[in-house]
Design an enzyme around this catalytic site. Structure first.
Site, PDB file in Angstrom:
ATOM      1  CG  HIS A 122     -33.043 -14.692  -9.242  1.00 15.21           C
ATOM      2  ND1 HIS A 122     -33.892 -14.914 -10.325  1.00 15.21           N
ATOM      3  CD2 HIS A 122     -34.144 -14.097  -8.389  1.00 15.21           C
ATOM      4  CE1 HIS A 122     -35.147 -14.766 -10.186  1.00 15.21           C
ATOM      5  NE2 HIS A 122     -35.346 -14.174  -8.809  1.00 15.21           N
ATOM      6  CG  ASP A 159     -39.627 -17.216  -6.500  1.00 14.78           C
ATOM      7  OD1 ASP A 159     -39.246 -16.911  -5.336  1.00 14.78           O
ATOM      8  OD2 ASP A 159     -39.660 -16.263  -7.544  1.00 14.78           O
ATOM      9  CG  HIS A 161     -39.389 -12.963  -9.368  1.00 14.18           C
ATOM     10  ND1 HIS A 161     -39.639 -12.849  -8.037  1.00 14.18           N
ATOM     11  CD2 HIS A 161     -39.647 -11.649  -9.869  1.00 14.18           C
ATOM     12  CE1 HIS A 161     -40.290 -11.601  -7.863  1.00 14.18           C
ATOM     13  NE2 HIS A 161     -40.089 -11.105  -8.994  1.00 14.18           N
ATOM     14  CG  ASP A 243     -42.007 -14.539  -5.101  1.00  9.65           C
ATOM     15  OD1 ASP A 243     -42.231 -15.833  -5.346  1.00  9.65           O
ATOM     16  OD2 ASP A 243     -40.748 -14.152  -5.372  1.00  9.65           O
TER      17      ASP A 243
END
Length: 308
Positions: A122, A159, A161, A243
């Site tokens: 990120h 992931d 996200h 996740d």
């Protein structure tokens, strides 16, 4: 040859405020899951500033250094805090990725896993966010391209996200293909299929909440794997976030532990065909500790089997 596993106790010294999901226990769960495996275990080195500067400007690095506290916590953004041990842990996360690229491209193993924290996907060019300080996997890609002279490197991010930081750092890098599957809508709000990079070098595969094994596998077989084959990378890098597991508290996909073994095996198949089996993977998210440990074990077991 054995799979190379980079880690360091300094990763345990990056402490987030109480109740924060990116906690020290995550790394403890990863280490416990790998405790009985026969691996080439190496200490993740501290990176030089020049490695960070492959992707981030000096002004940003200076700001991160200046924010590092002597005690307690200081915030880089609402989700991203620094404790006294954070900067060293972040330098080892970058250093582990750089060392893994060097080792795999040097022929020491075909596969490597970097089990460090904080995560990185990120972190944008001059912005820390989403628990991430530096773009670990993007820096690894630039190391492979600029130091080792590769012509094409692919990054696969599974992931839950979207890896907005990796996308930002490599948006104008024609030598890098970034492929990301992720739940949408979800933090950070980026990752639409229309976001394709300056050179059509970004492939975003947004998934609806509740997407499970069958649909995920179809999307990868129909879109991700053909794109990788067409790009023909000389190295595959993996942002390995776990996740998307159905047990994870921060998202809503419905993947199983076995799915992470499946996707790793298929990436290894492609690597065998395209780049002499060379894969470097680094830890990103995963916030249910039991699911994280089981999923990392499934991922690393395949990398271990394919290392020679």
């Amino acid at each position: 040859m054995q799979m190379i596993y980079y880690a360091h106790d300094d990763g345990l010294k990056h402490e987030n405020p109480p109740g924060h999901p990116e906690q020290v226990a995550r790394l403890e769960a990863v280490r416990a899951a790998m405790a009985g495996m026969d691996l080439d275990r190496r200490a993740a080195p501290l990176c030089d500033d020049q490695e960070i500067l492959r992707c981030h400007p000096q002004t940003y690095l200076d700001r991160v250094i200046a924010t590092s506290p002597r005690e307690g916590w200081r915030s880089l953004d609402p989700d991203t805090s620094m404790s006294p041990g954070t900067l060293t842990a972040a330098r080892r996360a970058v250093g582990g990725c750089v060392a893994a690229v060097d080792a795999v491209l040097g022929g020491e193993s075909r596969t490597a896993f970097v089990g460090c924290r904080p995560p990185g996907h990120h972190a944008e060019t001059a912005t820390a966010m989403g628990f991430c300080l530096f773009g670990n996997i993007a820096i690894a890609a630039k190391r492979a391209l600029d130091h080792h002279g590769l012509s094409r490197v692919a990054i696969v991010d599974f992931d839950v996200h979207h890896g907005n930081g990796t996308q930002d750092l490599l948006w104008d890098e024609a030598r890098a293909l970034f492929v990301s599957s992720h739940q949408m809508p979800l933090f950070p709000g980026s990752g639409h299929s229309r976001e394709v990079g300056a050179h059509e070098n970004v492939l975003n595969l947004p998934l609806d909440e509740g997407t499970g094994s069958a649909e995920m596998r179809r999307v990868y077989e129909d879109s991700a794997f053909p794109a990788l084959r067409e790009f023909a990378p000389e190295l595959i890098l993996v942002s390995a976030g776990f996740d998307a597991h159905r047990a994870d508290p921060l998202a809503g996909l419905n993947w199983s532990t076995e799915d992470f073994g499946w996707i790793t095996g298929r990436l290894c198949d492609l690597a065998d065909d395209l780049c002499d089996g060379r894969i470097v993977s680094t830890l990103e998210g995963g916030y249910d500790l039991a699911a994280l440990g089981a999923s990392v074990a499934a991922h690393v077991k395949v990398l271990k089997e394919r290392s020679g």
